[in-house]
Enzyme design. Structure first.
Site, short mmCIF file in Angstrom:
data_model
loop_
_atom_site.label_atom_id
_atom_site.label_comp_id
_atom_site.label_asym_id
_atom_site.label_seq_id
_atom_site.Cartn_x
_atom_site.Cartn_y
_atom_site.Cartn_z
N GLY A 351 0.80 -1.21 0.00
CA GLY A 351 0.00 0.00 0.00
C GLY A 351 0.84 1.26 0.00
N GLY A 353 3.84 1.63 -1.36
CA GLY A 353 4.82 1.71 -2.43
C GLY A 353 5.72 0.50 -2.46
CB VAL A 355 10.07 -2.72 0.05
CG1 VAL A 355 11.14 -2.59 1.10
CG2 VAL A 355 8.74 -2.30 0.59
CG ASP A 464 -1.58 -0.68 6.97
OD1 ASP A 464 -2.59 -1.43 7.05
OD2 ASP A 464 -0.94 -0.52 5.93
#
Ligand SMILES: *[C@@H]1O[C@H](CO)[C@@H](O)[C@H](O)[C@H]1NC(C)=O
Ligand SMILES: *[C@@H]1O[C@H](CO)[C@@H](O)[C@H](O)[C@H]1NC(C)=O
Ligand SMILES: *[C@@H]1O[C@H](CO)[C@@H](O)[C@H](O)[C@H]1NC(C)=O
Ligand SMILES: *[C@@H]1O[C@H](CO)[C@@H](O)[C@H](O)[C@H]1NC(C)=O
Ligand SMILES: *[C@@H]1O[C@H](CO)[C@@H](O)[C@H](O)[C@H]1NC(C)=O
Ligand SMILES: *[C@@H]1O[C@H](CO)[C@@H](O)[C@H](O)[C@H]1NC(C)=O
Length: 626
Positions: A351, A353, A355, A464
């Site tokens: 969510g 972006g 990594v 989150d």
């Protein structure tokens, strides 16, 4: 103009690709069939099978097939026409086949650009995470579409965006759920219905690997070598020769420099091209001298401004920091560390972006997260948040080392944790986690969160918490990642918009009432993680019957029916000792406590830690006796 010309020249100079022997499939009727799509075993990549039937392309699903409307090789997507309603009913013609069911072992999935409208649903769907409210725009559609008028008699319809909330391999149509659907790509629901696109369903394909070969003859381009595929025994592929890389979109071995890079990457050749173009003139020498002086002056000005900016930013990052100072990374440094954000360094995309794994100059392994923060916050605000988050240290939290704000997207640099996420360990049949491992993961995670809530100053709410945000190191210690990231994304804590935060399936139901997330919202999400540890099932899974799509709802129902042991992962439950069964039940009831609808009825994270310690105490005391 001049700049455009230069870039164009540069592109020609550095991006010439060379062909590999690709057996492109012949056109189907008038439609070309781009690589890797394959209409026969002799062309394309056979695992990307589509079908050419009397001049039209078709996509076969498990039980049915759908006409392909268009293909977009650059984005690796294709558009199919979904089934339509049988006349005078609110049932789609593919209901007898169960809807659209893609074979999930094939390289196709349903993209998140699709907005799915479900019609003629049973009331059980009201418990699902889909939007089945009266304001959902499936109602707008039914009201204004004559062919959908039979759906007016079936009052429940629901809307959702594919990808995020749904299993991305199916749009299920059946009696126990919904009997009809439609789908729209890139739908902007605020537009009037007359401007909606034609119904369509967008399917994406995974980048293809290098082409298969039997012998070197099949790689006749001369730029690739037929060699065994290390990831699949008995299979050989045309691997690109040294200095060239596989470009899965063009299906060629291309030179390593890619065209879409920032000037940094191609900067050197810019000047070469300029100079090459000018030397042909008579006064070339004079012009070169002039250009050189101008370039040098500009270069120095830019450099000075950059240095000033970096000093200012470092100032913000280090302002009155008590703990470890945050580091300001440069774009160059991160590009180098991640091998220019190369695909093979990609650890995952979520969510917030993508990594990448990186290795800093001093050998430290890091995870570089390209944050999708929008432009809600200024650079200074981002730096300030990073400064706060960098001061948070706990053995059960993934440490933030610093950030980079110089590329067009802010990037966070984290310590690297090597062993994957809890979600990875629970899925893919990798039931490597024993019951005592799972208890420890629960304990570690709870401790990390309790630290954020009660020891960090100011307190940090994660917002989150989910199994894909909990990492394991090689000793299976759990570390919570991504804490506080959502703070960066919004402008003002007191004005959280209706734009949902968190992840479906983990989100505090009270959020829908007051649009505020608190520490108890983390407790709720943690309750879902506990259920995942117990059941090894996904938080949202459309493969479960419609009323059980949401794991929290499912386990709650089973608990009310006094069947809570039936939801525990069979591998865990079978062969468990009576004492283990007791501790499983105890953890399940703790989870249900965390999932209480009312916030005030949920325990605090501190209480959760104590409870888990108590359960672990029971589990290990017996161990000692036996
Ligand atoms: C293919 O293209 C030709 C020329 O544009 C056209 O006349 C013909 O109808 C097309 N055939 C199909 C099957 O679309
Ligand atoms: C769809 O196909 C699968 C596998 O081929 C089968 O198990 C299933 O029963 C089929 N569903 C329907 C509704 O035909
Ligand atoms: C799905 O695709 C795989 C790979 O081609 C195939 O082996 C398998 O039989 C397919 N599954 C079904 C149910 O058709
Ligand atoms: C459902 O969708 C409508 C229309 O977009 C929106 O106004 C409403 O807030 C959504 N409800 C939920 C619970 O998401
Ligand atoms: C669908 O496939 C694309 C391309 O491989 C991938 O990036 C994406 O994560 C997949 N989505 C899901 C939900 O599996
Ligand atoms: C191989 O690659 C080189 C440079 O990348 C190119 O000039 C050459 O034409 C290629 N050879 C073939 C046969 O494609």
């Amino acid at each position: 103009m001049e700049k455009a010309f230069l870039i164009f020249t540069t592109a020609l100079l550095t991006c010439a690709a060379s062909g590999v022997s690709l057996k492109l499939c012949p056109n189907c009727g008038n439609t070309s069939v781009p690589y890797p799509l394959s209409t026969s075993a002799e062309c394309g990549d056979p695992s990307y099978k589509i079908r050419c039937s009397s001049g039209s392309l078709m996509l076969d699903t498990l039980n049915n097939s759908y006409p392909i409307h268009s293909i977009h090789p650059q984005t690796q997507r294709l558009l199919i026409r979904p089934a339509s309603l049988l006349s005078n009913t609110c049932v789609t013609s593919d209901k007898i086949h169960g809807g659209i069911l893609l074979n999930s072992t094939l390289p196709f999935n349903i993209t998140s650009s699709n907005t799915i409208l479900y019609f003629n649903c049973t009331p059980i769907l009201l418990l699902s995470p889909l939007n089945c409210s009266f304001s959902s725009f499936c109602h707008t559609y039914i009201n204004a579409t004559p062919s959908a008028s039979p759906c007016l008699l079936a009052p429940i319809c629901c809307t959702f965006r594919a990808g995020g909330s749904s299993n991305s391999y199916m749009i299920r149509v059946r009696d126990a759920g919904c009997s009809a659907y439609s789908s729209f790509v890139n739908l902007n629901p605020s537009l009037p219905l007359t401007s909606w696109p034609e119904p369509g369903l967008e399917i994406q394909w995974v980048s293809p690997p290098e082409p298969l070969c039997g012998s070197q003859l099949d790689c006749e381009g001369g730029n690739s070598t037929c060699a065994p595929d290390p990831s699949r025994s008995g299979v050989k592929r045309c691997f690109c020769n040294a200095g060239l890389v596989w470009d899965p979109i063009q299906g060629v071995c291309a030179e390593k420099i890619t065209c879409q890079q920032s000037p940094d990457g191609c900067g050197g050749s810019d000047r070469t091209a300029l100079i090459a173009g000018l030397t042909s003139g008579i006064s070339a020498a004079v012009i070169i001298a002039l250009v050189a002086v101008l370039l040098y002056k500009r270069h120095r000005r830019v450099k000075e401004a950059q240095e000033r900016l970096i000093r200012e930013r470092e100032g913000i990052l280090n302002a009155s920091g008590a703990g470890r100072a945050a580091k300001l990374f440069s774009g160059k440094e991160l590009k180098k560390a991640t091998n220019n954000f190369s695909r093979d360094r990609l650890l995952g995309a979520g969510g917030y972006g993508e990594v990448y794994k990186g290795v800093l100059q001093d050998g430290t392994a890091v995870a570089v997260k390209c944050a999708k923060l929008g432009n809600a916050k200024s650079t200074d605000q981002v730096l300030n948040e990073v400064r706060i988050l960098c001061q948070v240290h706990h053995r059960n939290l993934v440490g933030l080392l610093g950030c980079c704000v110089e590329l067009d997207q802010p990037m966070m640099v984290y310590e690297f944790v090597e062993n994957g996420t809890v979600l990875d360990h629970l899925s893919k049949g990798r039931s490597s986690l024993t019951w005592s491992h799972r208890l420890r993961v629960a304990h570690d995670t709870a401790q990390g969160l309790a630290y954020l809530h009660f020891s960090a100053v100011p307190p940090i709410y994660h917002r989150d918490v989910k199994s894909s945000n909990i990492l394991l190191d090689n000793k299976l210690n759990a570390k919570v990642s991504d804490f506080g990231l959502s703070r960066l994304a919004e402008t003002d804590l007191s004005h959280i918009s209706t734009c949902a935060q968190g992840t479906l399936g983990y989100l505090d139901p009270e959020y829908y009432r007051n649009y505020q997330l608190t520490d108890k919202s983390d407790v709720y999400s943690f309750g879902v993680v506990l259920l995942e540890l117990l059941t090894a099932q996904r938080a949202i899974d459309f493969n479960r019957p419609a009323d059980d799509v949401n794991l929290a709802v499912y386990v709650h129902r089973m608990a009310e029916e006094e069947k809570v042991m039936e939801v525990i992962e069979p591998g865990l439950r079978n062969g468990a000792t009576t004492l283990e069964v007791d501790t499983m039940k105890a953890l399940a009831f703790l989870a249900l406590g965390c999932l209480e609808e009312r916030r005030q009825n949920r325990p605090s994270m501190k209480e959760v830690v104590e409870e888990i310690e108590y359960i672990i105490g029971i589990a290990t005391s017996k161990h000692a006796q036996s």
